[in-house]
Design a protein around this motif. Structure first.
Motif, short mmCIF file in Angstrom:
data_model
loop_
_atom_site.label_atom_id
_atom_site.label_comp_id
_atom_site.label_asym_id
_atom_site.label_seq_id
_atom_site.Cartn_x
_atom_site.Cartn_y
_atom_site.Cartn_z
N MET A 99 -13.67 27.16 26.54
CA MET A 99 -12.71 27.07 27.96
C MET A 99 -13.08 25.97 28.75
O MET A 99 -14.11 25.23 28.78
CB MET A 99 -13.08 28.41 28.48
N GLU A 100 -11.74 25.71 29.60
CA GLU A 100 -12.11 24.60 30.65
C GLU A 100 -13.23 25.43 31.57
O GLU A 100 -13.07 26.50 31.86
CB GLU A 100 -10.73 24.04 31.32
N SER A 101 -13.79 24.57 32.47
CA SER A 101 -14.40 25.26 33.35
C SER A 101 -14.12 26.31 34.48
O SER A 101 -14.57 27.14 34.65
CB SER A 101 -15.40 23.96 34.17
N GLY A 102 -12.91 25.61 35.01
CA GLY A 102 -12.21 26.71 35.87
C GLY A 102 -11.91 27.93 35.26
O GLY A 102 -11.92 29.02 35.95
N CYS A 103 -11.34 27.77 34.21
CA CYS A 103 -10.93 29.10 33.39
C CYS A 103 -12.46 29.80 33.10
O CYS A 103 -12.23 31.22 33.12
CB CYS A 103 -10.30 28.66 32.11
N ALA A 104 -13.32 29.17 32.78
CA ALA A 104 -14.49 29.95 32.21
C ALA A 104 -15.13 30.55 33.71
O ALA A 104 -15.51 31.81 33.62
CB ALA A 104 -15.58 28.95 31.78
N GLN A 105 -15.19 30.19 34.73
CA GLN A 105 -15.58 30.76 36.20
C GLN A 105 -14.57 32.08 36.32
O GLN A 105 -15.13 32.98 36.73
CB GLN A 105 -15.15 29.58 37.06
N CYS A 106 -13.34 31.86 36.04
CA CYS A 106 -12.32 32.90 36.23
C CYS A 106 -12.56 34.14 35.41
O CYS A 106 -12.66 35.36 35.84
CB CYS A 106 -10.93 32.37 36.16
N MET A 107 -12.92 33.83 34.05
CA MET A 107 -13.15 34.77 33.05
C MET A 107 -14.48 35.54 33.48
O MET A 107 -14.69 36.80 33.27
CB MET A 107 -13.32 34.19 31.70
N VAL A 108 -15.43 34.96 33.98
CA VAL A 108 -16.74 35.50 34.45
C VAL A 108 -16.61 36.47 35.46
O VAL A 108 -17.13 37.62 35.47
CB VAL A 108 -17.83 34.56 34.81
N ILE A 109 -15.75 36.11 36.40
CA ILE A 109 -15.36 37.20 37.57
C ILE A 109 -14.87 38.32 36.94
O ILE A 109 -15.10 39.49 37.44
CB ILE A 109 -14.51 36.37 38.63
N ILE A 110 -13.68 37.96 36.34
CA ILE A 110 -13.07 39.28 35.53
C ILE A 110 -14.05 40.25 34.77
O ILE A 110 -14.02 41.50 34.84
CB ILE A 110 -11.85 38.62 34.69
N TRP A 111 -14.67 39.66 34.02
CA TRP A 111 -15.67 40.47 33.19
C TRP A 111 -16.68 41.18 34.07
O TRP A 111 -17.04 42.32 33.82
CB TRP A 111 -16.54 39.23 32.34
N LEU A 112 -17.27 40.51 35.18
CA LEU A 112 -18.01 41.29 35.88
C LEU A 112 -17.42 42.29 36.78
O LEU A 112 -18.13 43.37 37.14
CB LEU A 112 -18.60 40.15 36.86
N ALA A 113 -16.18 42.01 37.22
CA ALA A 113 -15.51 43.39 37.80
C ALA A 113 -15.42 44.44 36.82
O ALA A 113 -15.45 45.31 37.37
CB ALA A 113 -14.08 42.46 37.93
N ARG A 114 -15.05 44.15 35.62
CA ARG A 114 -15.09 45.38 34.67
C ARG A 114 -16.28 46.21 34.62
O ARG A 114 -16.28 47.38 34.35
CB ARG A 114 -14.80 44.85 33.41
N LEU A 115 -17.37 45.32 34.70
CA LEU A 115 -18.70 46.16 34.67
C LEU A 115 -18.95 46.89 35.90
O LEU A 115 -19.61 47.87 36.10
CB LEU A 115 -20.03 44.92 34.71
N ALA A 116 -18.54 46.23 37.09
CA ALA A 116 -18.82 46.85 38.61
C ALA A 116 -17.59 48.17 38.60
O ALA A 116 -18.16 49.09 38.95
CB ALA A 116 -18.06 45.64 39.62
N ASP A 117 -16.57 48.10 37.74
CA ASP A 117 -15.80 49.33 37.85
C ASP A 117 -16.13 50.51 36.91
O ASP A 117 -15.95 51.55 37.10
CB ASP A 117 -14.36 48.90 37.29
N ASP A 118 -16.91 50.14 35.63
CA ASP A 118 -17.23 51.02 34.76
C ASP A 118 -19.02 51.13 34.67
O ASP A 118 -19.30 50.88 33.56
CB ASP A 118 -16.81 50.92 33.54
#
Length: 226
Positions: A99-118
């Motif tokens: 992944m490009e760095s900006g895409c990687a940062q974005c994916m980290v946020i999405i992944w952590l949001a899933r953890l926060a939701d469940d």
């Protein structure tokens, strides 16, 4: 100019052509031009592929267009938690290789949001790992722009992730500490994505910050700034 010359010569551009142009704009920091080229690609009916989206998400993130980047990422890239059990300990991992760095940062946020939701789906003793790579395949061996940008973002968010001493390309956090931090960032109603991107906007976080990580490689938690 290359694209204009192709149009004048009536040479039809394909996905590979647009990917090269979008990538060149993105790597030069001209993210507006990268996203403009993507708009042209769509208007011409050229089918984008995962390479295209990787680069475009990188540019959207670099422009601070977090909502657009997240929306595109959720459509294109899966964020399933990969289960790994090593040394008798359960872990869930997000692999950012390729992944490009900006895409990687974005994916980290999405992944952590899933953890926060469940949060109830995870044992407090479970380890959470983000695999960034150590830069073994980078132009300069040992320098990973993805690792540096992700570590820098997690610093800004005051996360509990730390680099493992024996593997700088893997960031880890125990689920118990992570749940407390996720709740803090999420606030009472806003949610993790809104809370995290609000902090990043407050710090004017963007692509210009990539590579500004502490050269010692330390990624320990620091106090969250208001």
């Amino acid at each position: 100019r290359v694209f204009n010359d192709m149009q004048e010569a009536k040479v039809q551009a394909n996905a590979a052509t647009f990917n090269s142009l979008i990538d060149a704009w993105g790597k030069s920091g001209k993210h507006d031009e990268a996203t403009r080229m993507f708009d042209i690609m769509q208007k011409l009916g050229v089918q984008a592929d995962t390479i295209t989206y990787n680069i475009v998400i990188h540019s959207l993130w670099g422009l601070g267009k977090y909502d657009a980047a997240i929306c595109m990422s959720q459509t294109v890239f899966p964020t399933d938690l990969r289960h790994n059990r090593g040394g008798g300990q359960l872990a869930y991992e997000l692999d950012l290789h390729g992944m490009e760095s900006g895409c990687a940062q974005c994916m980290v946020i999405i992944w952590l949001a899933r953890l926060a939701d469940d949060p109830q789906d995870f044992n407090p003793r479970t380890k959470l790992n983000i695999i960034t790579g150590q830069g073994n395949h980078s132009p300069v061996r040992g320098e990973s722009s993805v690792r540096e940008s992700v570590v820098d973002m997690l610093h800004q968010l005051a996360s509990p992730f730390t680099a493992l001493g024996y593997n700088r390309g893997r960031l880890s956090a125990p689920m118990g500490e992570l749940q407390t931090w996720l709740a803090l960032v999420s606030g009472h109603e806003a949610g993790f994505v809104e809370g995290a991107t609000s902090i990043l906007k407050h710090h004017n976080f963007g692509e210009a910050r990539a590579g500004s990580v502490d050269p010692t490689g330390d990624s320990s938690t620091r106090e969250m700034e208001p």
